[in-house]
Design an enzyme around this catalytic site. Structure first.
Site: not given
Length: 357
Positions: A62, A64, A200, A205
């Site tokens: 994942d 961000e 988030h 996540d």
């Protein structure tokens, strides 16, 4: 997981945006003067191969980011977890210095501040190590096209060899195997799974994504669990096609209480292996079948069956006698699929859903 939907919901109305499906980050921004999505110059470099099987060993990842467009936005946090036999064995997690201020709204959403990022490695420093961490494992992400675009965009920009990992999208899986939730956003799925994790934050996540994948895999196995005879029959059909140099990457199966249905988008082998009589159900007439496979025994199908003729078998190995028929019907199914792709709108999306795990 990038930018939160509650932020996007406000921006969509303000900036004249066309949105793709609303789960996670799958939204496309337009300029302030047009309602068309921004086209990036390197879409061909965003291609990757989707996994056609459900592995027990994999890496969940994942990112961000400061925005949605990988050509313009920067990664500010990376996380990945390696699983073996569904058990976590290794993590890779780091903030990333974007070499620019993090927008306040992104900080509000992700909790990531300039202070977090200022002493973190830059993408140039950390991404080679991250790609090395991935090895050749199957990659899993929620709304995988978003994460893979950022991965492949940065690989291209940094001159790193493009990874060839197979990829699984848990958003597609959740849509297919989880019907209890009002939507399939990762936040919604996290609540449904009753996970005590933040949202988030890249590592949390990843944990949520892994839980979604494992839930979907269990449901998939329950839905498609085969008896020993059914497994043998499926393996023999695959063997027949391989022996005749056919590409079996499109082959899937479904099952009911009555039939094992083997498909290449369209069904080409419907096999009954329960009850007193076992047979391959064919839409062809007996005369044509005997012409192709002279050593088989046939009888008429019942009126409520979606076929013309039953080709009787005693064991799944008897399907080898029907090799010419199975290959011919497989080729017909592929031709029908190509006709569907050519003449039906949104065919690619339907075919993609068929190919998903």
């Amino acid at each position: 997981m990038g930018i939160l939907q509650r932020f996007l919901g406000k921006v969509l109305k303000k900036d004249n945006v066309i949105s793709a499906p609303d789960e996670k980050k799958d939204v496309l921004f337009s300029s302030s003067h047009t309602n068309k999505k921004i086209e990036t110059p390197s879409d061909n470099n965003y291609t990757y191969q989707k996994a056609t099987f459900a592995p027990d060993d994999y890496v969940v990842l994942d990112f961000e980011t400061t925005g949605l467009n990988p050509e313009k936005a920067a990664i500010i946090q990376i996380a990945a977890i390696r699983f073996q036999n569904h058990h976590p064995i290794e993590e890779f997690v780091s903030f990333v210095n974007p070499k620019r201020p993090i927008p306040p709204k992104i900080t509000d959403i992700t909790g990531i501040t300039d202070e977090n990022a200022k002493n973190a490695p830059t993408i140039e420093e950390i991404f080679p190590d991250f790609i090395q961490f991935l090895k050749d494992d199957v990659l899993i992400a929620h709304n995988a096209p978003f994460d893979m675009k950022f991965l492949l965009s940065n690989v291209q920009r940094l001159g790193i060899e493009k990874p060839q990992n197979l990829v699984i999208d848990t958003l597609s899986l959740a849509r297919k195997y989880i019907s209890e939730t009002p939507n399939h956003q990762l936040e919604t799925l996290k609540q449904w799974l009753q996970l005590d994790l933040s949202s988030h934050h890249a590592l949390d996540d990843c944990w949520t994504c892994a839980a979604v994948y494992q839930t979907c895999q269990k449901r998939r196995e329950e839905k498609f669990r085969l008896s020993d005879d059914e497994k043998r029959a499926y393996d023999i059909v695959i063997r027949i096609l391989n022996d005749h140099n056919r590409d079996t990457s499109l082959v899937r199966y479904s099952r009911t209480s009555t039939y094992l249905d083997i498909q290449a988008f369209y069904s080409f082998a419907r096999i009954k292996l329960t009850g007193k009589k076992k047979y391959l159900l064919s839409k062809r007439l007996e005369k044509e079948i005997i012409g192709l496979c002279p050593n088989v025994v046939c009888e008429p199908a019942s009126k409520n069956e979606s076929g013309q003729t039953r080709i009787l078998i005693q064991t799944p190995d008897d399907l080898l006698l029907m090799s010419p028929l199975i290959v011919k019907d497989f080729d017909k199914a592929l031709k029908s699929m190509e006709d569907y792709r050519k003449y039906v709108g949104k065919a690619e999306k339907v075919i993609e859903d068929y190919l998903s795990l």
